[in-house]
Design an enzyme around this catalytic site. Structure first.
Site, mmCIF file in Angstrom:
data_model
loop_
_atom_site.group_PDB
_atom_site.id
_atom_site.type_symbol
_atom_site.label_atom_id
_atom_site.label_comp_id
_atom_site.label_asym_id
_atom_site.label_seq_id
_atom_site.Cartn_x
_atom_site.Cartn_y
_atom_site.Cartn_z
ATOM 1 N N HIS C 44 1.434 5.676 -5.767
ATOM 2 C CA HIS C 44 0.108 5.606 -5.100
ATOM 3 C C HIS C 44 -0.536 6.870 -4.597
ATOM 4 O O HIS C 44 -1.640 6.980 -4.897
ATOM 5 C CB HIS C 44 0.342 4.368 -4.195
ATOM 6 C CG HIS C 44 -1.064 3.869 -3.398
ATOM 7 N ND1 HIS C 44 -1.660 2.839 -4.444
ATOM 8 C CD2 HIS C 44 -1.857 4.346 -2.541
ATOM 9 C CE1 HIS C 44 -2.769 2.470 -3.654
ATOM 10 N NE2 HIS C 44 -2.940 3.408 -2.514
ATOM 11 N N GLU C 88 -11.663 2.083 -5.494
ATOM 12 C CA GLU C 88 -10.282 2.192 -5.398
ATOM 13 C C GLU C 88 -9.538 0.673 -5.474
ATOM 14 O O GLU C 88 -10.498 -0.355 -5.463
ATOM 15 C CB GLU C 88 -9.988 2.665 -3.862
ATOM 16 C CG GLU C 88 -8.699 2.878 -3.490
ATOM 17 C CD GLU C 88 -8.437 3.666 -2.172
ATOM 18 O OE1 GLU C 88 -8.534 5.061 -2.510
ATOM 19 O OE2 GLU C 88 -8.880 3.324 -1.060
ATOM 20 N N SER C 89 -8.485 0.660 -5.627
ATOM 21 C CA SER C 89 -7.724 -0.828 -5.994
ATOM 22 C C SER C 89 -7.198 -1.313 -4.662
ATOM 23 O O SER C 89 -6.779 -0.365 -3.898
ATOM 24 C CB SER C 89 -6.731 -0.617 -6.914
ATOM 25 O OG SER C 89 -5.612 0.094 -6.512
ATOM 26 N N HIS C 90 -7.168 -2.376 -4.568
ATOM 27 C CA HIS C 90 -6.279 -3.267 -3.494
ATOM 28 C C HIS C 90 -5.486 -4.409 -4.288
ATOM 29 O O HIS C 90 -5.736 -5.708 -3.653
ATOM 30 C CB HIS C 90 -7.223 -3.454 -2.073
ATOM 31 C CG HIS C 90 -6.627 -2.820 -0.885
ATOM 32 N ND1 HIS C 90 -6.775 -3.716 0.106
ATOM 33 C CD2 HIS C 90 -5.809 -1.866 -0.764
ATOM 34 C CE1 HIS C 90 -5.958 -3.070 1.055
ATOM 35 N NE2 HIS C 90 -5.413 -2.016 0.703
ATOM 36 N N ASN C 91 -5.026 -4.282 -5.206
ATOM 37 C CA ASN C 91 -4.715 -5.165 -6.048
ATOM 38 C C ASN C 91 -3.315 -5.927 -5.381
ATOM 39 O O ASN C 91 -3.230 -7.203 -5.027
ATOM 40 C CB ASN C 91 -3.937 -4.897 -7.479
ATOM 41 C CG ASN C 91 -5.308 -4.190 -8.039
ATOM 42 O OD1 ASN C 91 -6.474 -4.283 -8.019
ATOM 43 N ND2 ASN C 91 -4.959 -3.181 -9.180
ATOM 44 N N ASP C 112 -13.522 6.093 2.929
ATOM 45 C CA ASP C 112 -13.445 7.443 2.159
ATOM 46 C C ASP C 112 -14.834 8.113 2.104
ATOM 47 O O ASP C 112 -14.942 9.173 1.799
ATOM 48 C CB ASP C 112 -12.824 6.895 0.852
ATOM 49 C CG ASP C 112 -11.537 6.828 0.668
ATOM 50 O OD1 ASP C 112 -10.762 7.544 1.538
ATOM 51 O OD2 ASP C 112 -11.111 6.299 -0.168
#
Lengths: 109, 234, 740
Positions: C44, C88-91, C112
């Site tokens: 990450h 951005e991912s927050h999977n 960000d």
């Protein structure tokens, strides 16, 4: 701590007083539409429970200082009237017991 | 023309800049942000409580903002007959502050809704409606999770009798139908006035409907009434 | 305290990686140092598998102000304005607690953007779920949408676009990618580079609790449910709103020299990155960090992922001013350390040193891996499709389920095609009063840039099924489609941000997908002249060894010189409807094959990037010139679905009066529902279309007159004859929770 409620504190905790645990339950007044309660009722019924009525409300736990139960009740009632409940749409109930726990502040997760 | 429009800013307000720029850039009047800790509104000719999530909408929408220092000044401004407009969260604050009757409950669907609605204006005897005729249908966006107007039957009847029901959700032709009421408001009420006609609360957002480029300019017509307001000293 | 054998595996470092750590550090790490390395060398934060691949991506253009490496990328959109954006991912968090996972995903990407000194003006999202017949997937969809709305609506940032796709590979591992766009003046762009030894380091915003401990590490292993339990971050958008306003106000002055949000790996990553980017050191004392819980260790403080926190590097003489601005926003700022000149990140706990590591060891010494990729045999097999085994549709206009019309209704109700209204109406998309083209109205969102006459457009896209069948081609399609959606509203595509959602890269098939997709993306970005300015990588998206369909989501941003000249899906009575682009439709990887025949099969349609660019420039130029005001990309479901979507959006039918261009194999299903890139439907008044067609003439672009808009039916004699209202009803029925 984020200071959000920096607007004075009329019911500030007094010193040297006993500590009381007050549980306040705020619910919609009879006749006020409660879609959350209806949704919960629908969910319970779909699971096969025979539920006639559901009213969804809010639970607030307070630790207050007061010299006796009557003073604690007066104080919490006043909080409900002024802020915790909106009399146009809500009713409230209060349960108070003396806080037997050790420690100096409300506990929380 | 003298005076200026005070746009209040509470912690968590997010429609304050939109309201400010609608008055400044689109209506073309002087408008200033007024912080929630201010206690004076000297010289202001009109007060606007904008939309948003004041204090995170915790407890109840508007419940905490009601106690902000500036609200005492708003109350006396309103009591002097000064024009006060509450939009969305501002409407919620005004009901919590008892400057308007009733309350705003969770939407019938329990969900936030954002879309354009039609509104039929009825009672137009209000400082903010000098440009709107009774019966007119305006198109404005709503964006709220707690917009279902509620008052007890007695209060609703009184509001109707006094002409305090300002606007109702309707379809494009001005007709009320079950599908034109987006949130389950009592009697499809979208906007109400106080008895004196100087305080207006409405759930839809006129400040987001100020140009055909962004979907319509019906909101600008409503906000332009402030030009008449500014001509009258409070 | 010594490190026990194997203890490094608890922070997801391999034995080799631990040996490397000891080697570069020259000693055994302290437990805190081990935790910090575990986080910084996670996939990450450290991009171990993706970094060598990502270098293929083009990142530069004349209009790029800031490429990858900062908190977000920035481009010049004219009139001295910079547009800052990132996805951005927050999977993993969303798989476990969808509401909070999605909400904090929005919170992170918004930070960000304002960290760069830009005011956030729009949010988009790209979502993937398993099929909605499983209650868990309906729950995930409902709560992810609720969380995105709950956070974004409260912040007052409009959510103006997005996409959602359903496939069984996302069971148990949904994808939640959030994109944010901000705007600022060129001169006001802020970088997260600590500088000036002696400058003070301040922490602003929320107090630190135990939430999200090791989130970065666990986003890099493949069992999110087990690993993430008990470490869920809970978002507070109200606090973030105050933080946003406070930070933007601070950046108007000169007191703050750098700003870095605390995201994955919390204080560890923000201090390390701020120091290493600036080529300086940093010394902080965790005892000075305000906490929400008692008894927290230095380790917990350094690795907490509590939300809504920001690190500031401040000139000493400005510290008091910073504090007063922050306090006016009902927040507080704590001085937790200072910038040093030795390049070392030093962590103290009440004056005692508990970690002392040169910043570069965390960043530059992070191991990277180049692996051997090999396509899974199953994927190769899926790509070979024998169309003769699939019966064509009968040519009959009756709305019988086997006919073209019946099939159209069936496809319109597919969750992958159906109206997204029940989703986007839960997002505030009108706040800030800049939304010119709202969700559901056009192929991309259009926002005005006040005071300039310009606008920007944004879209986010990826066809996960194409990527599963051919990751190289699929990633090219993602770039082309995102870009095409921008030109359909009239914007000139300028740059993209990407979110690479893949499975385990340590498996050859996983590495194959990742490496092929990055290469395909690079090729398309070069050909279409859209550099990558920011991005994010999310690997190990698997459930029980079953990886998600590879999903390199592409968020594209473009500019409209005159925002009044834009296009939407809506045509008008009497408009002539023209198909621009002559690529032959194909059934490979199509929604038709999936929906009608339950097949994820065939090769995705070929993509001629040169032809794609020609088509895109032609349409963009015509919209920019004010000639065309109606345009729509033919996407999932092909020509028939695209026509239906325009008819539904307009409430006006269309009469097709030519025989529809056939596909490669002369099949009815292929002609109507086959998919191909570079095909855009445009519509306009007869005289404007005449001018347009004349313009197209010399351009090696095919333009075919299809028919005329009008009436209440979508009619193609001999094929389809359906009321628009019936199409709309099917379109609305495909997703649950339609509110009206």
């Amino acid at each position: 701590m984020t200071k959000i409620l920096d607007m004075g504190s009329p019911g500030a905790v007094g010193s040297g007083a006993r500590r009381w645990l007050a549980d306040v339950v705020v619910t919609p007044k009879p006749g006020v539409n409660d879609p959350e309660g209806e949704t919960i009722r629908g969910g319970l019924r779909s699971l096969g429970f025979g539920v006639d009525e559901v009213r969804a409300g809010r639970f607030i736990r307070l630790v207050v200082a007061a010299s006796d139960l009557a003073e604690a009740e007066r104080s919490v009632t006043s909080m409900c009237e002024q802020l915790l409940a909106n009399p146009v749409i809500q009713t409230y109930s209060i349960t108070i017991v003396e806080d037997e726990r050790a420690g100096t502040g409300p506990t929380g997760g | 023309m003298s005076g200026w429009v005070a746009v209040l800013s509470f912690p968590g307000s997010n429609g304050d800049r939109d309201a400010l720029s609608a008055f400044r850039d689109d209506v073309g009047v002087e408008a200033r942000l007024v912080d929630h800790r201010e206690t004076a509104l000297e010289g202001a000719s009109a007060v606007v409580l904008p939309g948003g999530f004041s204090y995170g909408d915790h407890l109840r929408c508007g419940a905490i903002a009601r106690f902000a220092p500036v609200m005492a000044s708003v109350r006396s401004f309103a009591n002097r007959g000064g024009p006060v407009l509450g939009i969305c969260n501002g409407f919620q604050i005004l009901t919590e502050a008892h400057l308007l009757p009733g309350a705003l409950l969770r939407n019938r669907t329990l969900q936030f809704h954002c879309h354009w609605t039609h509104l039929r204006f009825e009672g137009c005897d209000n400082a903010w409606l000098s440009n709107i005729q009774p019966g007119e249908v305006l198109r404005l966006p709503v964006a709220h999770g707690d917009g279902a107007f509620f008052a007890d039957l007695e209060t609703l009847d009184r509001l109707e009798a006094n002409g305090q029901v300002i606007a109702r959700y309707c379809d494009v032709d001005g007709r009320l139908s079950p599908t034109s009421n987006p949130n389950g408001s009592s009697r499809a009420i979208a906007a109400i006035s106080n008895e004196d006609g100087n305080v207006l609360g409405l759930m839809p957002h006129p400040e987001r409907a100020t140009s055909p480029l962004i979907g319509g300019d019906d909101g600008l017509r409503l906000l332009r009434s402030v030009l008449d307001v500014l001509a009258v000293p409070v | 305290m010594a490190i026990a054998p194997g203890q490094w595996r608890e922070v997801a470092l391999s034995d080799d990686e631990y040996r490397l750590l000891v080697d570069v550090l020259g000693r055994e790490p302290t437990p805190l140092e081990l935790g910090m390395f575990g986080a910084m060398w996670s996939e990450h934060c450290g991009y171990k598998h993706s970094r060598p691949l990502l270098s293929q991506l083009p990142t530069e253009a004349q209009w790029v102000l800031e490429g990858p490496g900062e908190n977000a990328g920035a481009i010049d959109v004219g009139d001295g304005l910079a547009v800052v954006f990132k996805v951005e991912s927050h999977n993993h968090p969303s798989a476990v607690e969808p509401y909070e996972g999605a909400a904090t995903g929005v919170g992170g990407i918004v930070r960000d953007i304002f960290t760069m000194g830009a005011r956030p003006i729009a949010l988009l999202n790209s979502l993937r779920f398993g099929p909605l017949d499983l209650p868990r997937n309906r729950y995930l969809l409902d709560n992810v949408v609720g969380g995105i709305g709950g956070y974004g609506n409260c912040l007052g940032i409009p959510t103006v676009g997005g996409e959602v796709f359903f496939d069984p590979s996302f069971n148990g591992n949904p994808l939640v990618n959030a994109m944010c766009i901000g705007v600022t003046e060129h001169g006001a762009l802020m970088r997260a580079r600590a500088s000036g030894p002696g400058n003070v380091i301040m922490l602003v915003g929320a107090d630190t609790g135990r939430d999200g401990l090791h989130g970065a590490t666990f986003a890099s292993v493949d069992d999110p449910t087990a690993s993430h339990r008990g470490v869920i971050q809970v978002g507070n958008p109200f606090l973030e709103k105050l933080l946003l306003e406070a930070c933007l106000e601070l950046l108007q002055g000169d007191d703050v020299v750098a700003m870095q949000d605390l995201g994955a790996a919390g204080l560890t990553s923000s201090v390390v990155e701020c120091a290493s980017r600036g080529g300086v050191g940093a010394e902080i004392d965790v005892a000075l960090v305000p906490r929400r819980e008692t008894g927290m260790s230095a380790y917990e403080v350094m690795l907490s992922e509590s939300q809504e926190r920001m690190l500031l590097v401040v000139r000493p003489e400005g510290a008091a001013r910073v504090r007063s601005v922050v306090e006016r926003w009902s927040l507080h700022a704590s001085q937790i350390g200072q910038v040093t000149d030795d390049g070392v990140v030093r962590v103290l706990d009440g004056g005692t040193i508990v970690a002392e590591v040169p910043a570069g060891l965390f960043t530059d010494c992070c191991p990277t891996y180049v692996r051997e990729g090999a396509e899974a045999l199953e994927a190769t097999a899926r790509r070979s499709l024998d169309l003769t085994t699939i019966p064509d549709l009968p040519g009959d206009a009756e709305a019988d389920s086997q006919s073209v019309a019946g099939c159209l209704l069936h496809l319109l109700a597919s969750p992958n095609i159906a109206s997204r209204r029940s989703i986007y109406e839960r997002y505030d998309h009108t706040i800030l009063a800049n939304t010119v083209v709202a969700p559901g109205v056009g192929d991309a969102a259009v926002l005005r840039l006040r005071g300039t006459g310009r606008g920007i457009a944004a879209a986010i896209d990826c066809n996960s099924r194409y990527c599963a069948l051919d990751p190289y081609l699929g990633a090219m399609h993602a770039v082309a489609e995102a870009s095409r959606n921008l030109v359909c509203v009239g914007a000139k595509p300028l740059a993209i941000t990407n979110c690479l959602n893949f499975g385990n890269p340590e498996r050859p098939s996983g590495y194959f997908q990742l490496s092929q997709a990055v290469a395909g993306m690079a090729a398309a970005c070069r050909a279409l002249d859209v550099p990558v300015v920011s991005g994010n990588v999310s690997l190990y998206n698997e459930t029980g060894e079953i990886p998600v369909m590879p999903t390199p989501a592409v968020g594209a941003v473009g500019v409209l010189e005159d925002v009044r000249n834009h296009a939407s899906l809506r045509w008008h009575d009497g408009d002539v409807v023209v198909l621009v682009g002559g690529a032959a439709p194909s059934l490979g990887g199509s929604e038709y094959l999936s929906r009608r025949h339950g097949l994820t099969a065939g090769s995705p349609p070929p993509l001629d990037l040169e032809q794609e660019l020609l088509v895109q420039r032609t349409v963009q130029g015509a919209v920019e010139a004010g000639l065309i005001r109606t345009a729509h990309d033919c996407g999932l479901g092909g020509l028939a679905v695209a026509l239906a979507e325009m008819a539904i959006a307009s409430g006006i039918g269309v009469s097709i009066d030519i025989d529809v261009p056939a596909g490669q194999s002369n099949r009815r299903d292929e002609a109507w529902f086959g998919e191909a890139p570079g095909r855009i439907l445009v519509a306009g008044a007869e005289k404007d279309i005449q001018t347009f067609l004349a313009l197209v003439e010399g351009k090696r672009v095919t333009a075919t007159r299809l028919g005329t808009a009008g009436g209440s039916r979508l009619a193609a004699p001999g094929w389809i004859d359906v009321e628009v209202a019936e199409l709309a009803a099917a379109h609305t029925s495909g997703l649950p929770g339609s509110t009206q």
